[in-house]
Write a protein that holds these residues in place. Sequence first.
Motif, PDB file in Angstrom:
ATOM      1  N   LYS A 546      14.583 -41.417 -11.574  1.00 31.17           N
ATOM      2  CA  LYS A 546      14.836 -39.978 -11.663  1.00 31.17           C
ATOM      3  C   LYS A 546      15.943 -39.608 -10.676  1.00 31.17           C
ATOM      4  N   LYS A 573      23.219 -38.727 -16.242  1.00 31.51           N
ATOM      5  CA  LYS A 573      22.286 -37.614 -16.457  1.00 31.51           C
ATOM      6  C   LYS A 573      21.627 -37.262 -15.132  1.00 31.51           C
ATOM      7  N   ASP A 575      18.493 -35.245 -13.523  1.00 40.21           N
ATOM      8  CA  ASP A 575      17.221 -34.615 -13.885  1.00 40.21           C
ATOM      9  C   ASP A 575      17.034 -33.268 -13.204  1.00 40.21           C
ATOM     10  N   LEU A 576      17.560 -33.155 -11.994  1.00 44.42           N
ATOM     11  CA  LEU A 576      17.328 -31.929 -11.232  1.00 44.42           C
ATOM     12  C   LEU A 576      18.520 -31.631 -10.342  1.00 44.42           C
ATOM     13  N   LYS A 598      24.920 -34.046 -18.261  1.00 51.68           N
ATOM     14  CA  LYS A 598      23.671 -33.578 -18.852  1.00 51.68           C
ATOM     15  C   LYS A 598      22.702 -33.299 -17.716  1.00 51.68           C
ATOM     16  N   VAL A 599      22.367 -32.029 -17.528  1.00 53.74           N
ATOM     17  CA  VAL A 599      21.476 -31.602 -16.449  1.00 53.74           C
ATOM     18  C   VAL A 599      20.199 -31.062 -17.068  1.00 53.74           C
ATOM     19  N   GLU A 600      19.064 -31.606 -16.659  1.00 53.15           N
ATOM     20  CA  GLU A 600      17.778 -31.218 -17.251  1.00 53.15           C
ATOM     21  C   GLU A 600      17.250 -29.897 -16.683  1.00 53.15           C
ATOM     22  N   ASN A 601      17.445 -29.675 -15.390  1.00 55.37           N
ATOM     23  CA  ASN A 601      16.916 -28.463 -14.761  1.00 55.37           C
ATOM     24  C   ASN A 601      17.797 -28.051 -13.591  1.00 55.37           C
ATOM     25  N   ARG A 623      25.292 -23.707 -21.238  1.00 62.91           N
ATOM     26  CA  ARG A 623      24.917 -25.069 -21.624  1.00 62.91           C
ATOM     27  C   ARG A 623      23.411 -25.224 -21.843  1.00 62.91           C
ATOM     28  N   LYS A 624      22.709 -24.098 -21.812  1.00 59.04           N
ATOM     29  CA  LYS A 624      21.258 -24.061 -22.073  1.00 59.04           C
ATOM     30  C   LYS A 624      20.492 -24.968 -21.121  1.00 59.04           C
ATOM     31  N   ILE A 625      20.859 -24.867 -19.838  1.00 64.29           N
ATOM     32  CA  ILE A 625      20.142 -25.613 -18.801  1.00 64.29           C
ATOM     33  C   ILE A 625      19.031 -24.722 -18.267  1.00 64.29           C
ATOM     34  N   GLU A 628      14.984 -22.616 -12.856  1.00 64.18           N
ATOM     35  CA  GLU A 628      13.699 -22.320 -12.237  1.00 64.18           C
ATOM     36  C   GLU A 628      13.929 -21.768 -10.831  1.00 64.18           C
TER      37      GLU A 628
END
Length: 778
Positions: A546, A573, A575-576, A598-601, A623-625, A628
């Motif tokens: 991760k 990629k 993840d955070l 590519k960023v997950e969050n 980019r619809k990331i 939170e």
Amino acid sequence: MKRPLVCFSLSLIAGIICTNLTYSYLFAVLSCAIISIIVFVLLKDRDNSKFIIGGIVLFYIVGAVYYLYGYNRNLYKYEEFAGKNVIIRGYIDSAPEIRDSTIRYILKTEEIWLKGDSSQKKKVRGKILISMQKSDDTKLFEYGREIRISGKINIPKGRTNPGGFDYRKYLNHSGVSATIFVVDRNIYPQKSVKGNIFVKAGLGIRERIVNVINQSLPPQQAGLLNGMLIGYREGLSKEVEDAFSNSGLTHLMAVSGANIAFIMLPLIFIFKKLKFRQNIYNIIIIGILVMFTFITGFEPSVLRAVIMAIIILVGQILKRETDIFTSIAFAAILLLLLNPGSLFNIGFQLSFAATISLVLFYSNLKNMLSFGFLPEFITDVLASTLAAQIGVLPITVFYFNKISLVSILSNLIVAPIVEFITIMGSLMALLGQIHIIFSVLIGFCNNALLSFVLFVTKTTAELPYSVITVSTPSIALVIVYYIVILFLFWYRPKHKTKLNYRYCALAGAVTVMLIALSIFWPRGMEVVFLDVGQGDGAFIRTYRGKTVLIDGGPENAGENSVVPFLLDYGAAKIDLVVVTHGHDDHYKGLLPVLENFKVENLIIPDVDINEGFSDALEIAQKRKIPVEKCEKGDVITLDKRTYIEVLHPKKGAYFNESDVNNNSLVLKLNFKDVSILFTGDIEKEAERLLCEDGVDLSADVLKVAHHGSLTSSTEEFLDSVNPDVAVISVGKNNFGHPSKEVLERMDIRDIYVLRTDMSGALVLKTYGEKIRIRETVP
């Protein structure tokens, strides 16, 4: 042995590479002894074995020792003057390089002395890169002009992040040992003019050609034609250069074998019509080609092509047939003996890789692509494009992390007209010396073709997925790639061998096993505190793979440090991505990551002060990331053994002073028995609140708050954390970071302090008990 020069060139290259990795004369001698034994055992029974063995050993040791001697000589040439104000006397050893608002020259130094102490003049023969601001009244200096300058000598930094660009080594390979920034008032031109007369003549001709083309065509078309004719690319904007890169057409502006052919063939035709003897016109053409190298500025691709052409012409004079592989090897040997550092020049690598690929693969690929419905010229373009592309692909990916998916299409469209553009451009450059009107008239036609190339370039570059960004391949993967393509596109067609499916299945099984082993082999956790200058940036990779990025430094650090690091580390990629707070020196460098990876969050602090996040949040929305907001008490689970505790900000607890800093996210990374505390830019008010709330702040490693500012790292806070190691992320600044008082507090507590401005990036590796720390700059 057939083609001994090929073997000798490979031996020379091996010697240079080995010392580039070790920088040790002892290793060079020992490895040479081992190679001597190996080649003796393997080749002792062959014809001319003594000659071959002696040549291999000689070229290996020459490459190793010559490279290391030159590297060390250049590396420390101006070391004693580093950071000091000096006066230098020398002469300009290059044409002016103009980029945006900066002008750069290479200065060949003759004398240097400390400012105010002319009695201690020292003769130093070397090269320094001069940079100066461009203004409307800035006077350009011609090649050879003797000047005297004053300023502060700077020794460039080496690599400060894992896999990062080593600017010092890059300059060293060109013979440049230091840099200096000067202003107009500190430059004193002298009357005398020095330098090589042939270089001077070549640069003079180049300037005349550029002037003619610039007067005959619009700016972008002129910039493109200058690049195609003589490799002069300063007329092109960065956007256009990027478009050429993304469309796979950059090679059009790299002067190489095609340009040499366009010079030779018309001249041969004319001389034959004039009934010249071949020996005479071959000598004349050789002279013209040598002058062409001076005009183009000794580009490696030009030198390689000219040397090979001269070998062919000399072979015709001597009535000897030339071998293409021997010619390539001779060109490589000659260039590397002139400058062993050329081996690490991207142009050198691309030129030789493309040439060798065309020689090996073109005919076989053409046979594979010879379908009845395809015209022959399309087959030729496809075969030549594919042959060159598969040869240079690992190099372009290794350096630029890009693969153009439209290069075949773009090359197929523009290839038929490139020859016409070059021929008409050459006529423009030649006839324009007589009168500019001739160049302008031809330019009317050429402008249409050049505009078409620019249109195709921009259009194909803007196509969806025209270019993809990939991680930097490992050297092992590059070697495997070349072995595979050599087998598929050269060895197999040449020897007409069939694929053995048993071997293929075995190779596939071994590959799967190696991939599985790399996945399940215990890797531990890695934390890299990046050198992003005056700012913060840290990368985390858990034992399960991760990836987390906490801050990214200031704006310039994003493209120059963070993105290259992630690509070199294979982190395609993320993840955070965590933004601790909205100050530019922490989050601006994350913007290119959010745009290109590519960023997950994306995580930000749960506070009302969001002004600094607006552009990051816009990118995330586009980019619809998922975004939170985190506050005290939240826990972020990364894998079974790794989690992050959010210790701050506390909901509803805001500060009147330094709100943005004091509302930074404070995160505690936990992996088994190891913990690392990330503190953003919190100051004493937030530190006091954390201590009063009884938060468990204890950690093995502390990322020191606010770059070691006096407003942070209070005694109470340091006692609560009680770290063994403190990391200060800091660069050149005018704020006094890190504070002397903070450093003293840590020294009293026996905390081992590491700083990114001194040690570069700091790589922490742990399996959950002990921590190993590696400094990028020892």
